[in-house]
Design a protein around this motif. Structure first.
Motif, mmCIF file in Angstrom:
data_model
loop_
_atom_site.group_PDB
_atom_site.id
_atom_site.type_symbol
_atom_site.label_atom_id
_atom_site.label_comp_id
_atom_site.label_asym_id
_atom_site.label_seq_id
_atom_site.Cartn_x
_atom_site.Cartn_y
_atom_site.Cartn_z
ATOM 1 N N ALA A 1 0.819 -1.214 0.000
ATOM 2 C CA ALA A 1 0.000 0.000 0.000
ATOM 3 C C ALA A 1 0.850 1.260 0.000
ATOM 4 C CB ALA A 1 -0.926 -0.009 1.215
ATOM 5 N N THR A 2 2.153 1.111 -0.265
ATOM 6 C CA THR A 2 3.052 2.272 -0.233
ATOM 7 C C THR A 2 3.764 2.457 -1.568
ATOM 8 O OG1 THR A 2 4.750 0.862 0.779
ATOM 9 C CG2 THR A 2 3.384 2.176 2.261
ATOM 10 N N THR A 3 4.798 1.677 -1.830
ATOM 11 C CA THR A 3 5.629 1.918 -3.013
ATOM 12 C C THR A 3 5.225 1.087 -4.228
ATOM 13 O OG1 THR A 3 7.245 0.269 -2.266
ATOM 14 C CG2 THR A 3 7.599 2.556 -1.593
ATOM 15 N N ALA A 4 4.558 -0.049 -4.022
ATOM 16 C CA ALA A 4 4.200 -0.912 -5.157
ATOM 17 C C ALA A 4 3.176 -0.217 -6.046
ATOM 18 C CB ALA A 4 3.654 -2.238 -4.655
ATOM 19 N N ARG A 5 3.264 -0.493 -7.354
ATOM 20 C CA ARG A 5 2.367 0.145 -8.306
ATOM 21 C C ARG A 5 1.703 -0.838 -9.268
ATOM 22 N NH1 ARG A 5 2.519 3.296 -5.025
ATOM 23 N NH2 ARG A 5 3.033 5.522 -5.077
ATOM 24 N N MET A 6 1.848 -2.147 -9.048
ATOM 25 C CA MET A 6 1.145 -3.096 -9.894
ATOM 26 C C MET A 6 -0.337 -3.114 -9.540
ATOM 27 S SD MET A 6 2.290 -4.587 -7.010
ATOM 28 C CE MET A 6 3.839 -5.461 -7.190
ATOM 29 N N GLU A 7 -1.183 -3.453 -10.507
ATOM 30 C CA GLU A 7 -2.614 -3.530 -10.219
ATOM 31 C C GLU A 7 -2.950 -4.807 -9.454
ATOM 32 O OE1 GLU A 7 -4.889 -1.065 -13.668
ATOM 33 O OE2 GLU A 7 -4.173 -3.060 -14.248
ATOM 34 N N THR A 8 -2.317 -5.911 -9.849
ATOM 35 C CA THR A 8 -2.572 -7.200 -9.208
ATOM 36 C C THR A 8 -1.251 -7.883 -8.903
ATOM 37 O OG1 THR A 8 -2.640 -8.441 -11.290
ATOM 38 C CG2 THR A 8 -4.721 -7.475 -10.514
ATOM 39 N N LEU A 9 -1.311 -8.883 -8.041
ATOM 40 C CA LEU A 9 -0.130 -9.680 -7.761
ATOM 41 C C LEU A 9 0.202 -10.558 -8.956
ATOM 42 C CD1 LEU A 9 -0.705 -10.918 -4.093
ATOM 43 C CD2 LEU A 9 0.027 -8.675 -4.923
ATOM 44 N N ARG A 10 1.480 -10.914 -9.087
ATOM 45 C CA ARG A 10 1.894 -11.857 -10.112
ATOM 46 C C ARG A 10 1.502 -13.284 -9.723
ATOM 47 N NH1 ARG A 10 6.351 -12.692 -13.756
ATOM 48 N NH2 ARG A 10 7.179 -10.625 -13.343
ATOM 49 N N SER A 11 1.593 -13.615 -8.453
ATOM 50 C CA SER A 11 1.362 -14.984 -7.993
ATOM 51 C C SER A 11 -0.077 -15.417 -8.261
ATOM 52 C CB SER A 11 1.642 -15.092 -6.491
ATOM 53 O OG SER A 11 2.984 -14.775 -6.202
ATOM 54 N N PRO A 12 -0.278 -16.668 -8.681
ATOM 55 C CA PRO A 12 -1.639 -17.182 -8.868
ATOM 56 C C PRO A 12 -2.435 -17.106 -7.569
ATOM 57 C CG PRO A 12 -0.026 -18.667 -9.860
ATOM 58 C CD PRO A 12 0.751 -17.659 -9.064
ATOM 59 N N LYS A 13 -3.732 -16.901 -7.707
ATOM 60 C CA LYS A 13 -4.578 -16.669 -6.525
ATOM 61 C C LYS A 13 -4.656 -17.876 -5.601
ATOM 62 C CE LYS A 13 -8.942 -18.059 -8.739
ATOM 63 N NZ LYS A 13 -10.312 -17.639 -9.111
ATOM 64 N N HIS A 14 -4.430 -19.087 -6.123
ATOM 65 C CA HIS A 14 -4.622 -20.283 -5.312
ATOM 66 C C HIS A 14 -3.466 -20.565 -4.360
ATOM 67 C CE1 HIS A 14 -2.389 -21.777 -8.862
ATOM 68 N NE2 HIS A 14 -1.784 -22.531 -7.966
ATOM 69 N N LEU A 15 -2.336 -19.883 -4.508
ATOM 70 C CA LEU A 15 -1.214 -20.130 -3.607
ATOM 71 C C LEU A 15 -1.593 -19.733 -2.179
ATOM 72 C CD1 LEU A 15 1.817 -18.945 -5.755
ATOM 73 C CD2 LEU A 15 0.871 -21.239 -5.517
ATOM 74 N N THR A 16 -1.160 -20.535 -1.223
ATOM 75 C CA THR A 16 -1.621 -20.329 0.156
ATOM 76 C C THR A 16 -0.800 -19.310 0.934
ATOM 77 O OG1 THR A 16 -0.321 -22.241 0.899
ATOM 78 C CG2 THR A 16 -2.612 -22.634 0.274
ATOM 79 N N GLY A 17 0.330 -18.860 0.385
ATOM 80 C CA GLY A 17 1.068 -17.776 1.013
ATOM 81 C C GLY A 17 1.441 -18.045 2.462
ATOM 82 N N PRO A 18 1.197 -17.075 3.359
ATOM 83 C CA PRO A 18 1.662 -17.200 4.748
ATOM 84 C C PRO A 18 0.707 -17.950 5.665
ATOM 85 C CG PRO A 18 0.681 -15.048 4.430
ATOM 86 C CD PRO A 18 0.628 -15.732 3.088
ATOM 87 N N ALA A 19 -0.155 -18.812 5.126
ATOM 88 C CA ALA A 19 -1.200 -19.448 5.937
ATOM 89 C C ALA A 19 -0.674 -20.494 6.904
ATOM 90 C CB ALA A 19 -2.261 -20.076 5.033
ATOM 91 N N LEU A 20 0.578 -20.954 6.729
ATOM 92 C CA LEU A 20 1.214 -21.880 7.682
ATOM 93 C C LEU A 20 0.448 -23.193 7.824
ATOM 94 C CD1 LEU A 20 2.085 -19.263 10.454
ATOM 95 C CD2 LEU A 20 3.602 -20.133 8.673
ATOM 96 N N GLY A 21 -0.189 -23.623 6.739
ATOM 97 C CA GLY A 21 -0.906 -24.892 6.758
ATOM 98 C C GLY A 21 -2.296 -24.829 7.353
ATOM 99 N N LEU A 22 -2.796 -23.652 7.690
ATOM 100 C CA LEU A 22 -4.121 -23.477 8.282
ATOM 101 C C LEU A 22 -5.096 -22.996 7.210
ATOM 102 C CD1 LEU A 22 -2.917 -21.690 11.520
ATOM 103 C CD2 LEU A 22 -3.921 -23.986 11.413
ATOM 104 N N PRO A 23 -6.046 -23.829 6.784
ATOM 105 C CA PRO A 23 -6.964 -23.428 5.710
ATOM 106 C C PRO A 23 -7.705 -22.124 5.993
ATOM 107 C CG PRO A 23 -7.140 -25.783 6.110
ATOM 108 C CD PRO A 23 -6.260 -25.228 7.192
ATOM 109 N N ALA A 24 -8.118 -21.910 7.237
ATOM 110 C CA ALA A 24 -8.887 -20.707 7.569
ATOM 111 C C ALA A 24 -8.040 -19.442 7.569
ATOM 112 C CB ALA A 24 -9.562 -20.878 8.932
ATOM 113 N N LEU A 25 -6.730 -19.589 7.407
ATOM 114 C CA LEU A 25 -5.843 -18.428 7.397
ATOM 115 C C LEU A 25 -5.430 -18.032 5.986
ATOM 116 C CD1 LEU A 25 -4.584 -16.579 9.548
ATOM 117 C CD2 LEU A 25 -2.594 -18.087 9.599
#
Length: 486
Positions: free
Chosen positions: A83-107
């Motif tokens: 929300a500061t320096t980035a200027r892309m409209e969307t992320l490059r990563s596919p939406k299905h990647l779980t990112g920082p969820a640490l194996g917790l589906p609800a996260l």
């Protein structure tokens, strides 16, 4: 009558997450032995940087019963670039990647999104909007009740011979002098330096140029001819920002004869690379990272179309900038081997480099860090100055001494940002493997904290006196007369 169920809402998702954590018996009870030095309580783990990597690591440490305090210089909700320096409209990563969820589906981001917009909304979503990702990370921090201290700028990090690390932290109100057993640098793309520009940029008037990471402002571009040096994702985002702000023309000056089209990193984007790369011999690590550097990552298709569809952009290929000078009539002249380009404003989309001159807070230890060039000689066909400057990290992402004994305590400072990529792969900053990287470092830190206090833990085991049997569970019996032997 529609069969589509309305979104459950974030309150229901948060209740589900609390239930999941309870079923998994998380977080673990605190177990690290408290330590006090000179009357001052010592932090167990201090994390510098409250972006995605810092949050994920803090969350995993908390699950393992370790108290981590996160320090970030930004105001709350504006950690990291989203929300500061980035200027892309969307992320490059596919939406299905779980990112920082640490194996917790609800996260996961998906759970957060569907709780608000339903399964149909998820089905129609293409890529994750950048600012929506920022909102998700804000929720992630809140729902896990992580200890993030905003507007806390770390001014000095100094390891000590007793294994503690001194921290000078400046806030709007005062300067704090703290001690920590371990310090983690979760400093993102800036890593151990910052934005890189060619040397000639320093000779130009500051009002005529910026780096793509400077937080581009519309007022810099309106009604101007803009030049962008670079052909990667940040170059496209910068060019699009300028065009949408009203630039009359944008020239992208790209040294390659053709933009790279294939993201070679995706060719090994599997669990084997995530969990196997860090176990590879040095020669293979170098070969892989050098190859990725050489091939480069193409800009996203949507970002490139965002620029080319404007009708006011030129892709000047085979156009490395060899010199720039101020135009006496105003603006700049940019020289390539074949042309002189006029521009009113210049953006360097030239990435980041390890450069400790940009990070004075690390001065107490930076000159002692062992780098890859200190112990590894690359084959002649794989020379790479950028890779050679990266730190050669130990088994816990820790810095190692270039000369043993000259900086005791250095191993209690850990690098969990982009410069760790040569040792560990892309697990310390990018969305695809950030959970795996956080778990790997958290488990290593837990092991070190336990081993450092093994005598105390052994004594606790010896003095433990909570009985499972009270002595009234049985009656002592005697053998019968027949059973007694003469």
């Amino acid at each position: 009558m529609s069969d589509v169920k309305p979104p459950a809402g974030l309150a229901a998702l948060e209740a589900r997450l609390r239930q999941d954590l309870a079923w998994l018996d998380l977080p673990a009870s605190p177990w690290v032995k408290p330590r006090v030095s000179e009357g001052t309580p010592v932090l167990e783990v201090a994390i510098i940087g409250g972006g995605m990597a810092g949050l994920a690591l803090a969350a995993e440490l908390r699950h393992l019963g370790v108290a981590a305090v996160v320090f970030d210089q930004s105001v709350a909700g504006f950690e990291g670039p989203w929300a500061t320096t980035a200027r892309m409209e969307t992320l490059r990563s596919p939406k299905h990647l779980t990112g920082p969820a640490l194996g917790l589906p609800a996260l996961t981001f998906r759970a957060w999104f569907e709780a608000q917009f339903g399964a149909e909304g998820w089905a129609t979503l293409d890529k994750i909007p950048r600012l929506q990702w920022a909102d998700y990370l804000r929720w992630y921090r809140k729902v896990l009740t992580l200890d993030v201290r905003n507007e806390h700028r770390v001014n000095r990090v100094a390891p000590r011979a007793d294994g503690l690390v001194e921290l000078d932290i400046v806030t709007p109100a005062q300067t704090h002098h703290l001690l920590a057993r371990h310090v983690v640098l979760a400093t993102g793309r800036d890593g151990l330096g910052g934005p890189w520009v060619p040397e000639f940029a320093r000779q130009l008037p500051g009002h005529l140029w910026a780096h793509s990471a400077d937080g581009l402002q519309d007022a810099w571009f309106e009604g101007k001819r803009v030049a962008v040096i670079g052909g990667g994702a940040s170059a496209m985002d910068s060019a699009a920002t300028a065009l949408e702000a009203g630039a009359t023309r944008v020239d992208l000056l790209i040294r390659r004869a053709e933009l790279p089209r294939i993201n070679k990193g995706k060719g090994a984007g599997n669990p084997g690379m995530v969990h196997g790369y860090w176990r590879l011999p040095d020669a293979w690590k170098w070969r892989i990272r050098n190859y990725l550097n050489t091939q480069q990552v193409p800009p996203p298709r949507s970002s490139t179309l965002r620029v080319s569809c404007s009708g006011r952009a030129r892709f000047l290929l085979s156009s490395p900038v060899v010199a720039v000078e101020e135009n006496p009539a105003g603006g700049l002249w940019l020289y390539t081997p074949t042309a002189r380009i006029e521009a009113d404003f210049l953006v360097f989309a030239t990435g980041f480099r390890t450069d400790f001159d940009q990070r004075p807070e690390f001065a107490p230890f930076s000159r002692h860090i062992r780098t890859w060039q200190d112990r590894f000689e690359a084959p002649p066909t794989e020379r790479d100055a950028e890779l050679s400057e990266l730190p050669d990290l130990g088994s816990c992402f820790e810095f190692q001494e270039k000369t043993p004994g000259l900086c005791p305590g250095l191993s209690h400072i850990h690098c969990f940002s982009y410069p760790a990529a040569l040792n560990y792969g892309a697990v310390s900053g990018d969305i695809p493997a950030i959970s795996e990287g956080s778990k790997r470092l958290a488990h290593a830190l837990v092991g070190q904290l336990f081993n450092e206090d093994i005598a105390l833990h052994f004594e606790s085991m010896r003095s433990y006196a909570d009985p499972e049997l009270l002595g009234d569970e049985w009656v002592a019996s005697q053998p019968t007369a027949e059973e007694l032997r003469p």
